[in-house]
Scaffold this active site. Structure first.
Site, PDB file in Angstrom:
ATOM      1  CG  ASP A 192      49.211 114.093   9.874  1.00  0.00           C
ATOM      2  OD1 ASP A 192      50.408 114.294  10.173  1.00  0.00           O
ATOM      3  OD2 ASP A 192      48.271 114.741  10.364  1.00  0.00           O
ATOM      4  CE  LYS A 234      56.277 115.452  12.224  1.00  0.00           C
ATOM      5  NZ  LYS A 234      54.869 115.773  11.922  1.00  0.00           N
ATOM      6  CD  GLU A 294      53.351 117.652   9.109  1.00  0.00           C
ATOM      7  OE1 GLU A 294      53.358 118.671   9.814  1.00  0.00           O
ATOM      8  OE2 GLU A 294      53.926 116.604   9.435  1.00  0.00           O
ATOM      9  CG  ASP A 309      50.137 122.292  10.074  1.00  0.00           C
ATOM     10  OD1 ASP A 309      49.663 121.988  11.182  1.00  0.00           O
ATOM     11  OD2 ASP A 309      50.637 121.465   9.294  1.00  0.00           O
TER      12      ASP A 309
END
Lengths: 578, 189
Positions: free
Chosen positions: A8, A70, A171, A193
């Protein structure tokens, strides 16, 4: 077959999992933490620090410490979100020749995939040390709302780090795999999420081992970082009102504010109020100034309510696409560190009209899911299958600059659609196809993926050549375009010019550089030197750290949450074994 | 090029399969074809899985499935019956041949570009009225979900060739399909 780890690769923290002999293990890093901060630092003595060590020295070295990389993966420098983020990060961003974002740090220019590769390299090394075996394959997760460029950039990062990325998975889908729900009986779940930088919502249908995503929606620019920023902005405002000093221009102060804001936010999930103390935050002619204030949970909720509520719209959209009502959802699973906030849980409850399911560890579920998928790909688990969807429509630019959809969003992947192209002039030897991703009616308002030129078309009258162009989205969510001449049934030559990303030769250069030079720098001075730096930083740090006014309470809370973590991971095993 | 399997053949089920049987067949087909389970032949797996996903999407939607079933029944006419012309009908014969050329081009385009195929058929029909052409236009209307237009076209074809039993059945089935769709729409609102 060699082992495959599940990673992850988060905006703020990363986590690694593996399944061995049917048992899930979250692999601890070299300091025995189960998650590793996604932070890379370049120090004066030419060492690259990654993870906890990088994070600890952040306050002292803000310009050369890269976090939240990211957010810049697969993005253009002139991207609106980048324009906004550039003000929030203390390190320097510059545009590349093709307009992509580059990071200028320690007197060098890096691409976001290179920085991500350094994080991956560290995770890989820690996994190798823990498993006592070389690792060269991984499943890496990305937000469901990542477009083709962002996925490609993630894949490139893996390659640069010396990892074969055997699969990119979403994810929330990974989290669903790890939710431990008995997939034999038919049920519908929603995965909510809210991570460090992104928000994803996915609706899945489970049955007979198939995890079929029905719809997905989200916001690539909404996460815990934004909650922190709301607190920082508040603290800056307060300080400006009280002392007349604007802290926004002081990078070191900003970094200390960020750290304090994050800590306060986390603690306010358990406590009703916290004290934020930042001594010597500014120096004036009259002497040093200190920031000292009390932040209550109520105030925090007031500051961040709009952020939590911004998740409602994507949830409604996802339900709509799936053709479902909130009451059709059997369970709502919370993933991502930010979902630990009581306010967020309240909002979820309001949207789905039920209590959220708290049985998964929000920090580790995604990595656990990636590990399950790795095990499926390795052939060890045969009774689970993921069927995901694409979050964006795919199409081409047609006459008048209009966007003509070829693959609708929320279509199951892998998918293939084909279109027939011909020439509009006699003896025309090439046809240009511009491929976009998005939902806007004008092509230019969507994300350009690349330009595909059908070249070397045999001479013929206009309209005679018939070229079938296949648009594929593979199980990674990555687009492929290929073409076939229907007259000759031969593969049609195609020249692909991606709008962004790294070229093959750039990746090769970075890979070799990473494998030699940077690997050494990353490996140099691991644990020990890091601990020393930590101590050096401590005396000027705020009182919220260990030993401070709140030290004891915090410690207790920490232990308690760790206990909870253990329990829920244990739960995952148990349900999986059943 | 091998002929594409129809969706029932692909999922290995009977055309009368229940939704539960389709669900099960879909899962079995996924396990069989999905790239995750076929690491040694990823392209083949990708293509097959994409087909299976499409088949499942169509067959598990009651209306889409009915239209699909109808389309299997009302497939495209690829040839035109011979027409006899007397020596006094030279002009007519020329028109027929011209129309026939467009008809054939329309058939050729059908698999790859429905809009252009329809244009060719329309051109053909404007030149010379053949029941096969208007029937094919009906098929394209049906494929592109314009069921009213399709019904009109099929009725036109039947008028031109009243003895054709296939046309009669196609009209019957389409009318039935449209009634079903209306019923589903009404019950869902």
């Amino acid at each position: 077959m060699s082992k495959i780890i599940g990673i992850d690769l988060g905006t703020t923290n990363s986590c690694v999992g593996i399944i061995e002999d049917g048992k899930l293990t979250i692999i601890p890093n070299d300091e025995n933490f189960r998650t590793t901060p996604s932070v890379v630092a370049f120090t004066k003595d030419n060492t690259i620090l990654v993870g906890n060590q990088a994070k600890r020295q952040q306050v002292m070295n803000p310009e050369n410490t890269v976090f939240s990389i990211k957010r810049f993966m697969g993005r253009k420098f002139n991207d609106k979100t980048v324009e906004n983020d550039i003000k929030l990060v203390p390190y320097k961003l510059v545009p590349a020749d093709n307009g992509d974002v580059r990071i200028q740090v320690a007197g060098r220019i890096f691409s976001p995939p290179e920085i991500s590769a350094m994080i991956l390299m560290k995770l890989k090394k820690d996994a190798e040390a823990y498993l006592n075996e070389k690792i060269d394959k991984a499943v890496i997760t990305v937000p469901a709302y990542f477009n083709d460029s962002q996925r490609q950039a993630t894949k490139d990062a893996g390659k640069i780090a010396g990892l074969e990325v055997v699969r990119i998975i979403n994810e929330p889908t990974a989290a669903a795999l790890a939710s431990g729900f008995d997939s034999k009986t038919k049920m519908r779940i929603a995965i909510y999420d809210l991570g460090g930088g992104t928000f994803d919502i996915s609706i899945l249908e489970l049955g007979q081992g198939i995890f079929q995503v029905k719809s997905t929606s989200g916001n690539t620019h909404l996460g815990g970082d934004d909650f922190d920023q709301a607190i920082i902005d508040y603290l800056i405002r307060e300080f400006l009102n009280k002392e007349g000093i604007d802290l926004r221009t002081d990078r070191v102060a900003l970094q200390r504010l960020k750290e304090a804001a994050e800590k306060a936010k986390i603690n306010l999930s358990e406590l009703e109020s916290v004290e934020i103390t930042l001594p010597f935050i500014a120096v004036t002619k009259e002497g040093p100034k200190h920031l000292k204030t009390i932040l209550t949970r109520e105030k925090l909720e007031e500051l961040t309510k709009h952020l939590a509520e911004a998740t409602a719209e994507p949830c409604e959209k996802a339900l709509n696409y799936a053709g479902l009502r909130p009451q059709d959802i059997d369970e709502v699973v919370l993933v991502g560190g930010q979902t630990k906030m009581p306010l967020v849980r309240e909002v979820v409850k309001k949207i789905f009209k039920k209590e959220p399911y708290l049985g998964v560890n929000p920090d580790e579920a995604v990595a656990a899911g990636a590990a399950f998928q790795a095990s499926v790909l390795k052939g060890d688990i045969r009774d689970i299958l993921l069927l995901d969807v694409t979050a964006f429509s795919l199409g081409i630019k047609t006459e008048g600059g209009l966007f003509s959809k070829i693959i609708e969003k929320n279509s199951s992947i892998p998918i293939r659609k084909s279109e027939i192209y011909t020439t509009t002039k006699d003896d025309q030897s090439f046809v240009r196809i511009e491929v976009y991703q998005g939902e806007k009616p004008m092509a230019a308002d969507n994300k350009l993926i690349g330009t595909f030129d059908l070249v070397g078309i045999p001479k013929a009258k206009k309209g005679e050549p018939k070229i079938e162009v296949m648009f594929d989205i593979d199980a990674n969510g990555i687009i492929r375009v290929s073409a076939k001449d229907l007259m000759t049934q031969k593969e049609q030559a195609i020249k692909i010019t991606p709008d962004s990303g790294l070229s093959g030769s750039e990746i090769d250069r970075m890979t070799s550089e990473m494998g030699t030079d940077f690997a050494q720098k990353i490996l140099r001075g691991q644990k020990e030197s890091a601990r020393q730096e930590y101590k050096a930083v401590m005396p000027v740090d705020d009182s919220m750290s260990e030993g401070g006014a709140l030290g004891e309470t915090q410690k207790e809370i920490k232990e308690e949450t760790q206990d909870k973590k253990k329990k829920s991971i244990f739960d995952i095993f148990k349900r999986k074994e059943d | 090029m091998p002929k594409k399997l129809n969706y029932y053949e692909l999922l290995e089920i009977y055309p009368a399969a229940t939704q539960e049987e389709i669900d099960n067949a879909f899962r079995l087909a996924l396990y069989k074809y999905h790239p995750d389970h076929n690491p040694d032949r990823p392209d083949w797996a990708h293509e097959r899985t994409a087909e299976v996903v499409e088949a499942y999407k169509i067959l598990s939607d009651p209306i889409k499935r009915k239209i699909y079933n109808f389309l299997i029944f009302a497939s495209l006419k690829e040839n035109v019956e011979e027409r006899k012309f007397s020596i006094f009908q030279v002009g007519e014969k020329k028109k027929f041949e011209e129309a026939l050329k467009d008809f054939k081009e329309g058939v050729e385009l059908y698999d790859t570009n429905k809009a252009n195929a329809l244009l060719k058929f329309q051109q053909s029909y404007a030149t010379y009225k053949m029941h096969e052409t208007i029937y094919n236009m009906g098929v394209i209307y049906a494929v592109t979900n314009k069921l009213q237009d399709a019904l009109r076209a099929f009725k036109e074809a039947e008028k031109l060739q009243p003895e054709n039993q296939h046309y009669k059945r196609v009209i019957e089935k389409l009318a039935e399909l449209m009634r079903d769709i209306d019923r589903v729409k009404k019950s869902s609102t």
